[in-house]
Motif scaffolding. Structure first.
Motif, PDB file in Angstrom:
ATOM      1  N   GLU A  11      28.624  25.690  -3.070  1.00 10.34           N
ATOM      2  CA  GLU A  11      29.286  25.545  -1.895  1.00 10.34           C
ATOM      3  C   GLU A  11      28.360  25.474  -0.748  1.00 10.34           C
ATOM      4  O   GLU A  11      28.851  25.241   0.265  1.00 10.34           O
ATOM      5  N   ASP A  12      27.050  26.048  -0.902  1.00 11.28           N
ATOM      6  CA  ASP A  12      26.311  25.899   0.115  1.00 11.28           C
ATOM      7  C   ASP A  12      25.923  24.475   0.029  1.00 11.28           C
ATOM      8  O   ASP A  12      25.469  24.206   1.421  1.00 11.28           O
ATOM      9  N   SER A  13      26.129  23.618  -0.431  1.00  8.37           N
ATOM     10  CA  SER A  13      25.801  22.321  -0.126  1.00  8.37           C
ATOM     11  C   SER A  13      26.971  21.405   0.157  1.00  8.37           C
ATOM     12  O   SER A  13      27.793  21.230  -0.502  1.00  8.37           O
ATOM     13  N   PRO A  14      26.829  20.778   1.419  1.00 14.68           N
ATOM     14  CA  PRO A  14      27.752  20.159   2.017  1.00 14.68           C
ATOM     15  C   PRO A  14      27.989  18.904   1.177  1.00 14.68           C
ATOM     16  O   PRO A  14      27.347  18.278   0.563  1.00 14.68           O
ATOM     17  N   LYS A  15      29.526  18.691   0.752  1.00  6.08           N
ATOM     18  CA  LYS A  15      29.922  17.814  -0.115  1.00  6.08           C
ATOM     19  C   LYS A  15      30.066  16.434   0.626  1.00  6.08           C
ATOM     20  O   LYS A  15      30.124  15.218   0.188  1.00  6.08           O
ATOM     21  N   SER A  78      24.789  19.897  11.351  1.00 11.37           N
ATOM     22  CA  SER A  78      24.932  18.487  11.083  1.00 11.37           C
ATOM     23  C   SER A  78      23.728  18.334  10.025  1.00 11.37           C
ATOM     24  O   SER A  78      24.027  17.141   9.260  1.00 11.37           O
ATOM     25  N   SER A  79      22.789  19.215   9.583  1.00  9.97           N
ATOM     26  CA  SER A  79      21.776  18.919   8.689  1.00  9.97           C
ATOM     27  C   SER A  79      22.051  19.922   7.276  1.00  9.97           C
ATOM     28  O   SER A  79      21.307  19.824   6.382  1.00  9.97           O
ATOM     29  N   GLY A  80      23.118  20.928   7.538  1.00 11.81           N
ATOM     30  CA  GLY A  80      23.587  21.124   6.295  1.00 11.81           C
ATOM     31  C   GLY A  80      23.715  22.702   6.315  1.00 11.81           C
ATOM     32  O   GLY A  80      24.530  23.580   5.588  1.00 11.81           O
ATOM     33  N   VAL A  81      23.728  23.440   7.493  1.00  8.94           N
ATOM     34  CA  VAL A  81      24.085  24.575   7.664  1.00  8.94           C
ATOM     35  C   VAL A  81      25.436  25.027   7.793  1.00  8.94           C
ATOM     36  O   VAL A  81      26.178  24.235   8.632  1.00  8.94           O
ATOM     37  N   ASN A  82      26.090  25.940   7.121  1.00  4.67           N
ATOM     38  CA  ASN A  82      27.199  26.067   7.023  1.00  4.67           C
ATOM     39  C   ASN A  82      27.920  27.442   7.370  1.00  4.67           C
ATOM     40  O   ASN A  82      28.978  27.928   7.512  1.00  4.67           O
ATOM     41  N   LYS A  83      27.106  28.434   7.918  1.00  3.49           N
ATOM     42  CA  LYS A  83      27.110  29.859   8.247  1.00  3.49           C
ATOM     43  C   LYS A  83      26.110  30.039   9.511  1.00  3.49           C
ATOM     44  O   LYS A  83      25.047  29.789   9.238  1.00  3.49           O
ATOM     45  N   ILE A  84      26.946  30.281  10.521  1.00  4.46           N
ATOM     46  CA  ILE A  84      26.321  30.946  11.786  1.00  4.46           C
ATOM     47  C   ILE A  84      26.361  32.596  12.004  1.00  4.46           C
ATOM     48  O   ILE A  84      27.574  32.776  11.710  1.00  4.46           O
ATOM     49  N   GLU A  99      33.712  31.529  25.172  1.00  2.00           N
ATOM     50  CA  GLU A  99      33.789  29.932  24.892  1.00  2.00           C
ATOM     51  C   GLU A  99      32.530  29.414  24.114  1.00  2.00           C
ATOM     52  O   GLU A  99      32.770  28.431  23.494  1.00  2.00           O
ATOM     53  N   LEU A 100      31.601  30.295  24.004  1.00  2.00           N
ATOM     54  CA  LEU A 100      30.469  29.921  23.037  1.00  2.00           C
ATOM     55  C   LEU A 100      31.034  29.976  21.548  1.00  2.00           C
ATOM     56  O   LEU A 100      30.680  29.255  20.736  1.00  2.00           O
ATOM     57  N   CYS A 101      31.831  30.951  21.139  1.00  2.00           N
ATOM     58  CA  CYS A 101      32.338  31.022  19.862  1.00  2.00           C
ATOM     59  C   CYS A 101      33.222  29.776  19.675  1.00  2.00           C
ATOM     60  O   CYS A 101      33.333  29.499  18.587  1.00  2.00           O
ATOM     61  N   LEU A 102      34.170  29.545  20.657  1.00  2.00           N
ATOM     62  CA  LEU A 102      34.933  28.416  20.626  1.00  2.00           C
ATOM     63  C   LEU A 102      34.221  27.117  20.160  1.00  2.00           C
ATOM     64  O   LEU A 102      34.579  26.423  19.264  1.00  2.00           O
ATOM     65  N   GLN A 103      33.232  26.895  20.972  1.00  2.00           N
ATOM     66  CA  GLN A 103      32.403  25.605  20.818  1.00  2.00           C
ATOM     67  C   GLN A 103      31.599  25.658  19.269  1.00  2.00           C
ATOM     68  O   GLN A 103      31.747  24.498  18.748  1.00  2.00           O
ATOM     69  N   LEU A 104      31.071  26.836  18.928  1.00  2.00           N
ATOM     70  CA  LEU A 104      30.536  26.873  17.771  1.00  2.00           C
ATOM     71  C   LEU A 104      31.378  26.624  16.662  1.00  2.00           C
ATOM     72  O   LEU A 104      31.060  25.825  15.425  1.00  2.00           O
ATOM     73  N   SER A 105      32.568  27.354  16.655  1.00  2.00           N
ATOM     74  CA  SER A 105      33.366  27.312  15.619  1.00  2.00           C
ATOM     75  C   SER A 105      34.172  25.894  15.414  1.00  2.00           C
ATOM     76  O   SER A 105      34.671  25.608  14.338  1.00  2.00           O
ATOM     77  N   SER A 106      33.773  25.005  16.387  1.00  2.00           N
ATOM     78  CA  SER A 106      34.244  23.626  16.218  1.00  2.00           C
ATOM     79  C   SER A 106      33.257  22.700  15.654  1.00  2.00           C
ATOM     80  O   SER A 106      33.856  21.381  15.522  1.00  2.00           O
ATOM     81  N   LEU A 107      32.222  23.152  15.307  1.00  2.00           N
ATOM     82  CA  LEU A 107      31.283  22.327  14.828  1.00  2.00           C
ATOM     83  C   LEU A 107      31.708  21.779  13.259  1.00  2.00           C
ATOM     84  O   LEU A 107      32.017  22.762  12.622  1.00  2.00           O
ATOM     85  N   LYS A 108      31.782  20.310  13.035  1.00  2.00           N
ATOM     86  CA  LYS A 108      32.052  19.776  11.832  1.00  2.00           C
ATOM     87  C   LYS A 108      31.161  20.420  10.887  1.00  2.00           C
ATOM     88  O   LYS A 108      29.996  20.200  10.968  1.00  2.00           O
ATOM     89  N   GLY A 109      31.633  20.897   9.691  1.00  2.00           N
ATOM     90  CA  GLY A 109      30.921  21.507   8.831  1.00  2.00           C
ATOM     91  C   GLY A 109      30.529  22.955   8.791  1.00  2.00           C
ATOM     92  O   GLY A 109      30.294  23.531   7.698  1.00  2.00           O
ATOM     93  N   LEU A 110      30.932  23.459   9.651  1.00  2.00           N
ATOM     94  CA  LEU A 110      30.475  24.957   9.692  1.00  2.00           C
ATOM     95  C   LEU A 110      31.829  25.571   9.220  1.00  2.00           C
ATOM     96  O   LEU A 110      32.806  25.647   9.721  1.00  2.00           O
TER      97      LEU A 110
END
Length: 347
Positions: A11-15, A78-84, A99-110
């Motif tokens: 699950e740590d590896s983006p599919k 975008s490089s593979g991190v899935n948890k912040i 606002e910062l949470c909103l922008q970060l949670s919108s990142l595709k792959g997170l």
């Protein structure tokens, strides 16, 4: 909910995208977890985090802006991190935290946006933070006794922290994680009282071994080892069962028969978990750190402000990750090694 198996390592590896070599160190560890310190400021003055005389804060112009945080976070995701995980200082004192949470949670792959907070101002902000995509909360609380809280933090506010825990439970966070740094002669007599918090509610109490950082007057005599804490819990509570942990898990996790929640032990000093480490750190001043206890840092702020593109930033990050050591030093060597105060590094 708490149990995982080795099979879930995938699950740590983006599919849906290739994993960037930037995140793989020379020992083959894949780093999919980024901790971002949003500020060096805090509304408490905990003994183990900040020296009594305080610390010199980085001037605001040298701290990462919201746009810079999102830009770097996007590069990592975008490089593979899935948890912040957002840390500090105290992350909730930032005026732009929602606002910062909103922008970060919108990142595709997170997949997970978490926060470690002291809980002082969390209660009133948590509903909007949840709506903004914050889906995991750790609340720091080292004592259930208000007078001891005031001594440890050099501030009032115990009731507000308890109310924040209540608010997190009511909002459906499951588990609500409560971090407790255990120190001999201060709160080691409260271990079983903390375990009681898990009986009726989905609270995961995490007992943390006292760790050395600059200015916190660490002494091995204050350290309560994992084995001693576990023995104390096992004698008081029947049906203590170890949970099968994910290979990258930092904690040793346990269930107790009849308890809705769970207890965990973070054993950085007596039984390190470096072999499965998947964590990286971005500090509030833009420095990048690959190990909590290692003094080595490299600036991402400077090349970012010089206009360097993503490829150059990936090169800098990848080189730092490749230099990561197999494990951190022993606790006595860590105590003698110059490092930043915890308030600068981020909890």
């Amino acid at each position: 909910m708490y149990s995982t198996s080795c099979e879930t390592l995938s699950e740590d590896s983006p599919k849906d995208k290739p994993i960037s070599d930037m995140l793989i160190d020379s020992f083959g560890r894949l780093h999919t977890y980024l901790r971002i310190s949003l500020t060096e400021r805090c509304n408490l003055r905990c003994h183990y985090c900040m020296p009594a005389e305080g610390v010199e804060l980085t001037p605001s112009p040298q701290l990462l802006s919201q746009d810079e945080i999102v830009r770097l976070a996007s590069l990592f995701v975008s490089s593979g991190v899935n948890k912040i995980r957002l840390t500090g200082g105290e992350p909730t004192i930032r005026k732009d935290i929602e606002e910062l949470c909103l922008q970060l949670s919108s990142l595709k792959g997170l997949k997970t946006l978490a926060m470690t907070t002291n809980g002082i101002t969390l209660g009133k902000k948590l509903p909007k933070l949840k709506d903004s995509g914050l889906n995991l909360v750790n609340i720091s609380l080292d004592t259930l006794v208000p007078a001891k809280f005031e001594f440890m933090t050099r501030r009032k506010g115990h009731q507000r922290v308890m109310e924040s825990i209540d608010a997190a439970v009511e909002l459906g966070y499951n588990p609500v994680k409560v971090n407790c740094v255990v120190m001999r002669g201060f709160n080691d007599d409260e271990i079983c009282d903390f375990v009681e918090l898990t009986r009726e509610r989905p609270i995961n109490v995490r007992f943390i071994e006292f760790m050395p950082f600059d200015g916190n007057v660490w002494n091995v005599k204050k350290l309560v080892p994992y084995a001693e804490m576990l023995d104390k819990v096992g004698k008081q509570f029947t049906g203590l069962q170890r949970i099968q942990d994910h290979p990258t898990e930092t904690a040793k996790n346990f269930r107790i028969d009849g308890h809705q929640g769970s207890v965990s032990f973070i054993t950085s000093m007596t039984e390190h978990f470096c072999a499965g480490c998947n964590r990286l750190r971005l500090l509030a001043d833009g420095n990048f750190k690959v190990c909590l206890f290692g003094p080595s840092e490299v600036s991402l702020r400077d090349p970012l402000r010089l206009g360097e593109g993503d490829d150059k930033l990936r090169e800098i990050i990848g080189a730092a990750v490749k230099r990561k050591k197999a494990s951190h030093a022993g606790m006595f060597d860590i105590a003698k090694t110059p490092n930043r105060p915890m308030i600068h590094i981020g909890g």
